[in-house]
Design a protein around this motif. Structure first.
Motif, PDB file in Angstrom:
ATOM      1  N   HIS A   1       0.872  -1.098   0.259  1.00  0.00           N
ATOM      2  CA  HIS A   1      -0.028  -0.039   0.063  1.00  0.00           C
ATOM      3  C   HIS A   1       0.811   1.324  -0.110  1.00  0.00           C
ATOM      4  O   HIS A   1       2.117   1.226   0.201  1.00  0.00           O
ATOM      5  N   ASP A   2       0.196   2.209  -0.358  1.00  0.00           N
ATOM      6  CA  ASP A   2       0.759   3.719  -0.495  1.00  0.00           C
ATOM      7  C   ASP A   2       0.891   4.112   1.095  1.00  0.00           C
ATOM      8  O   ASP A   2      -0.218   4.372   1.728  1.00  0.00           O
ATOM      9  N   LYS A   3       1.916   4.361   1.537  1.00  0.00           N
ATOM     10  CA  LYS A   3       2.146   4.818   3.074  1.00  0.00           C
ATOM     11  C   LYS A   3       1.767   6.120   3.186  1.00  0.00           C
ATOM     12  O   LYS A   3       1.421   6.581   4.678  1.00  0.00           O
ATOM     13  N   THR A   4       1.746   7.001   2.206  1.00  0.00           N
ATOM     14  CA  THR A   4       1.343   8.291   2.244  1.00  0.00           C
ATOM     15  C   THR A   4      -0.092   8.630   2.337  1.00  0.00           C
ATOM     16  O   THR A   4      -0.477   9.690   2.344  1.00  0.00           O
ATOM     17  N   ALA A   5      -0.873   7.487   1.726  1.00  0.00           N
ATOM     18  CA  ALA A   5      -2.144   7.718   1.534  1.00  0.00           C
ATOM     19  C   ALA A   5      -3.086   7.746   2.864  1.00  0.00           C
ATOM     20  O   ALA A   5      -2.839   6.814   3.802  1.00  0.00           O
ATOM     21  N   ASN A   6      -4.103   8.618   2.961  1.00  0.00           N
ATOM     22  CA  ASN A   6      -4.709   8.730   4.028  1.00  0.00           C
ATOM     23  C   ASN A   6      -6.302   8.133   3.545  1.00  0.00           C
ATOM     24  O   ASN A   6      -7.113   8.908   2.877  1.00  0.00           O
ATOM     25  N   TYR A   7      -6.435   6.653   3.820  1.00  0.00           N
ATOM     26  CA  TYR A   7      -7.467   6.143   3.502  1.00  0.00           C
ATOM     27  C   TYR A   7      -8.960   6.664   3.969  1.00  0.00           C
ATOM     28  O   TYR A   7     -10.206   6.589   3.262  1.00  0.00           O
ATOM     29  N   LYS A   8      -9.125   7.316   5.084  1.00  0.00           N
ATOM     30  CA  LYS A   8     -10.365   7.715   5.710  1.00  0.00           C
ATOM     31  C   LYS A   8     -10.702   9.171   4.931  1.00  0.00           C
ATOM     32  O   LYS A   8     -11.727   9.554   5.062  1.00  0.00           O
ATOM     33  N   ASN A   9      -9.885   9.528   3.940  1.00  0.00           N
ATOM     34  CA  ASN A   9     -10.368  10.531   2.866  1.00  0.00           C
ATOM     35  C   ASN A   9     -10.975  10.017   1.711  1.00  0.00           C
ATOM     36  O   ASN A   9     -11.586  10.725   1.113  1.00  0.00           O
ATOM     37  N   TYR A  10     -11.033   8.685   1.615  1.00  0.00           N
ATOM     38  CA  TYR A  10     -11.929   8.192   0.620  1.00  0.00           C
ATOM     39  C   TYR A  10     -13.081   7.535   1.301  1.00  0.00           C
ATOM     40  O   TYR A  10     -13.245   6.671   2.199  1.00  0.00           O
ATOM     41  N   LYS A  11     -14.264   7.609   0.714  1.00  0.00           N
ATOM     42  CA  LYS A  11     -15.506   7.355   1.049  1.00  0.00           C
ATOM     43  C   LYS A  11     -16.255   6.362   0.182  1.00  0.00           C
ATOM     44  O   LYS A  11     -17.117   5.635   0.636  1.00  0.00           O
ATOM     45  N   THR A  12     -16.181   6.539  -1.186  1.00  0.00           N
ATOM     46  CA  THR A  12     -17.016   5.682  -2.120  1.00  0.00           C
ATOM     47  C   THR A  12     -16.020   4.996  -3.004  1.00  0.00           C
ATOM     48  O   THR A  12     -14.842   5.197  -3.265  1.00  0.00           O
ATOM     49  N   PHE A  13     -16.539   3.935  -3.796  1.00  0.00           N
ATOM     50  CA  PHE A  13     -15.756   3.039  -4.508  1.00  0.00           C
ATOM     51  C   PHE A  13     -16.611   2.490  -5.761  1.00  0.00           C
ATOM     52  O   PHE A  13     -18.003   2.283  -5.580  1.00  0.00           O
ATOM     53  N   SER A  14     -15.946   1.971  -6.896  1.00  0.00           N
ATOM     54  CA  SER A  14     -16.714   1.328  -7.670  1.00  0.00           C
ATOM     55  C   SER A  14     -15.712   0.128  -8.319  1.00  0.00           C
ATOM     56  O   SER A  14     -14.665   0.136  -7.589  1.00  0.00           O
ATOM     57  N   ILE A  15     -16.243  -0.442  -8.969  1.00  0.00           N
ATOM     58  CA  ILE A  15     -15.603  -1.892  -9.267  1.00  0.00           C
ATOM     59  C   ILE A  15     -15.746  -2.331 -10.684  1.00  0.00           C
ATOM     60  O   ILE A  15     -16.770  -2.019 -11.317  1.00  0.00           O
TER      61      ILE A  15
ATOM     62  N   LYS B   1      -2.203  11.865 -17.192  1.00  0.00           N
ATOM     63  CA  LYS B   1      -3.486  11.222 -17.385  1.00  0.00           C
ATOM     64  C   LYS B   1      -3.563   9.843 -16.971  1.00  0.00           C
ATOM     65  O   LYS B   1      -4.163   8.872 -17.613  1.00  0.00           O
ATOM     66  N   THR B   2      -3.109   9.623 -15.619  1.00  0.00           N
ATOM     67  CA  THR B   2      -3.255   8.244 -15.255  1.00  0.00           C
ATOM     68  C   THR B   2      -3.526   8.303 -13.636  1.00  0.00           C
ATOM     69  O   THR B   2      -3.827   9.450 -13.121  1.00  0.00           O
ATOM     70  N   PHE B   3      -3.927   7.038 -13.070  1.00  0.00           N
ATOM     71  CA  PHE B   3      -4.351   7.068 -11.730  1.00  0.00           C
ATOM     72  C   PHE B   3      -3.410   6.340 -10.653  1.00  0.00           C
ATOM     73  O   PHE B   3      -2.877   5.307 -11.438  1.00  0.00           O
ATOM     74  N   ASN B   4      -2.961   6.886  -9.670  1.00  0.00           N
ATOM     75  CA  ASN B   4      -1.923   5.941  -8.709  1.00  0.00           C
ATOM     76  C   ASN B   4      -2.691   4.695  -8.160  1.00  0.00           C
ATOM     77  O   ASN B   4      -3.910   4.828  -7.594  1.00  0.00           O
ATOM     78  N   VAL B   5      -2.013   3.850  -8.057  1.00  0.00           N
ATOM     79  CA  VAL B   5      -2.265   2.638  -7.313  1.00  0.00           C
ATOM     80  C   VAL B   5      -1.877   2.831  -5.662  1.00  0.00           C
ATOM     81  O   VAL B   5      -0.845   3.265  -5.526  1.00  0.00           O
ATOM     82  N   ILE B   6      -2.820   2.567  -4.879  1.00  0.00           N
ATOM     83  CA  ILE B   6      -2.857   3.038  -3.454  1.00  0.00           C
ATOM     84  C   ILE B   6      -2.802   1.781  -2.611  1.00  0.00           C
ATOM     85  O   ILE B   6      -2.620   2.077  -1.648  1.00  0.00           O
ATOM     86  N   TRP B   7      -3.092   0.874  -3.365  1.00  0.00           N
ATOM     87  CA  TRP B   7      -2.964  -0.553  -2.623  1.00  0.00           C
ATOM     88  C   TRP B   7      -3.181  -1.502  -3.771  1.00  0.00           C
ATOM     89  O   TRP B   7      -3.998  -1.547  -4.626  1.00  0.00           O
ATOM     90  N   ASN B   8      -2.414  -2.610  -3.554  1.00  0.00           N
ATOM     91  CA  ASN B   8      -2.531  -3.883  -4.519  1.00  0.00           C
ATOM     92  C   ASN B   8      -2.463  -5.212  -3.635  1.00  0.00           C
ATOM     93  O   ASN B   8      -1.884  -5.350  -2.424  1.00  0.00           O
ATOM     94  N   ALA B   9      -3.032  -6.390  -4.027  1.00  0.00           N
ATOM     95  CA  ALA B   9      -2.798  -7.747  -3.529  1.00  0.00           C
ATOM     96  C   ALA B   9      -2.709  -8.700  -4.298  1.00  0.00           C
ATOM     97  O   ALA B   9      -3.232  -8.701  -5.499  1.00  0.00           O
ATOM     98  N   GLN B  10      -1.955  -9.587  -4.200  1.00  0.00           N
ATOM     99  CA  GLN B  10      -1.664 -11.076  -4.998  1.00  0.00           C
ATOM    100  C   GLN B  10      -2.140 -11.923  -4.246  1.00  0.00           C
ATOM    101  O   GLN B  10      -1.697 -12.124  -2.794  1.00  0.00           O
ATOM    102  N   ILE B  11      -2.899 -13.092  -5.011  1.00  0.00           N
ATOM    103  CA  ILE B  11      -3.068 -14.154  -3.957  1.00  0.00           C
ATOM    104  C   ILE B  11      -2.404 -15.238  -5.044  1.00  0.00           C
ATOM    105  O   ILE B  11      -2.838 -15.550  -6.260  1.00  0.00           O
ATOM    106  N   ARG B  12      -1.870 -16.283  -4.547  1.00  0.00           N
ATOM    107  CA  ARG B  12      -0.863 -17.391  -5.149  1.00  0.00           C
ATOM    108  C   ARG B  12      -1.167 -18.672  -4.319  1.00  0.00           C
ATOM    109  O   ARG B  12      -1.445 -18.344  -3.037  1.00  0.00           O
ATOM    110  N   GLY B  13      -1.071 -19.485  -5.009  1.00  0.00           N
ATOM    111  CA  GLY B  13      -1.045 -20.913  -4.345  1.00  0.00           C
ATOM    112  C   GLY B  13      -2.024 -21.850  -5.184  1.00  0.00           C
ATOM    113  O   GLY B  13      -2.649 -21.427  -6.030  1.00  0.00           O
ATOM    114  N   ALA B  14      -1.957 -23.086  -4.878  1.00  0.00           N
ATOM    115  CA  ALA B  14      -2.908 -23.861  -5.182  1.00  0.00           C
ATOM    116  C   ALA B  14      -4.137 -23.523  -4.867  1.00  0.00           C
ATOM    117  O   ALA B  14      -4.748 -23.240  -3.872  1.00  0.00           O
ATOM    118  N   GLY B  15      -5.200 -24.160  -5.742  1.00  0.00           N
ATOM    119  CA  GLY B  15      -6.581 -23.820  -5.536  1.00  0.00           C
ATOM    120  C   GLY B  15      -7.314 -22.506  -5.806  1.00  0.00           C
ATOM    121  O   GLY B  15      -8.214 -22.146  -5.742  1.00  0.00           O
TER     122      GLY B  15
END
Length: 203
Positions: A39-53, A165-179
């Motif tokens: 995650h972006d350690k400089t980001a204050n996540y409480k400033n974000y209230k809404t999301f889309s997917i 004209k881009t957006f910064n990634v402030i969090w990412n996650a990888q999921i690896r393994g069997a299944g």
């Protein structure tokens, strides 16, 4: 007396080793799952209230890309929505200017590997047109390996980079393994990446 004690401890240790699990082959499918979050350690996540997917999953294989919406993709996207809402974010459509956007991708990388089979030290081997030799020559063996994983990213729509004209990634996650391609582990996998990302909680 000391020697007897040492033998007793040795037998006890061997007994314990014979009963212990093999660290690799004895893992259950769920135990092989690995969650890698950043995650972006400089980001204050409480400033974000809404999301889309996104409405589908990006599928990337080496230099090819497309989208998919299988049953397991739908399950993954829905679980992402559920977790975001549990953390205090409000789900809105992309047209409502969300503060953050959630992307999901299935990444597959395929590699061609080369293994060198070393020169044999066997005396008396025959090679090279029937001539007498002292061993066999080295040769190369080619084999292909492939790895897949889920990649989930959170983009900062609230503070776009207007220059590029881009957006910064402030969090990412990888999921690896069997299944990881099995629907029965989707809930646990998504819960796992959010479970180790407590900083995302805005409640």
């Amino acid at each position: 007396m000391l020697r007897k004690t040492s033998f007793a401890l040795l037998f006890a240790f061997v007994g314990l080793m014979s009963c212990s699990k093999d660290p690799i082959s004895d893992l259950s499918t769920e135990e092989t799952l690995v969650y890698i979050t950043n995650h972006d350690k400089t980001a204050n996540y409480k400033n974000y209230k809404t999301f889309s997917i996104v409405d589908s999953v990006l599928v990337v294989e080496n230099d090819r890309a497309g989208t998919a919406l299988t049953d397991i993709d739908r399950a993954l996207l829905q679980r992402l929505v559920t977790n975001m809402q549990q953390l205090g974010y409000k789900y809105v459509s992309p047209k409502q200017n969300p503060d953050v956007g959630i992307n999901a991708a299935w990444i597959t990388n395929t590699y061609l590997n080369v293994a060198s089979i070393p020169f044999s030290s066997y005396y008396g081997g025959y090679w090279g047109g029937g001539g007498y030799g002292y061993g066999y020559p080295s040769y190369y063996q080619y084999y292909e390996t492939s790895e897949s994983y889920w990649l989930v990213t959170m983009l900062d729509f609230k503070n776009p980079n207007t220059t590029n004209k881009t957006f910064n990634v402030i969090w990412n996650a990888q999921i690896r393994g069997a299944g990881i391609g099995s629907a029965q582990y989707i809930d646990n996998m998504v819960d796992g990446i959010f479970g180790q990302s407590g900083y995302l909680n805005i409640k």
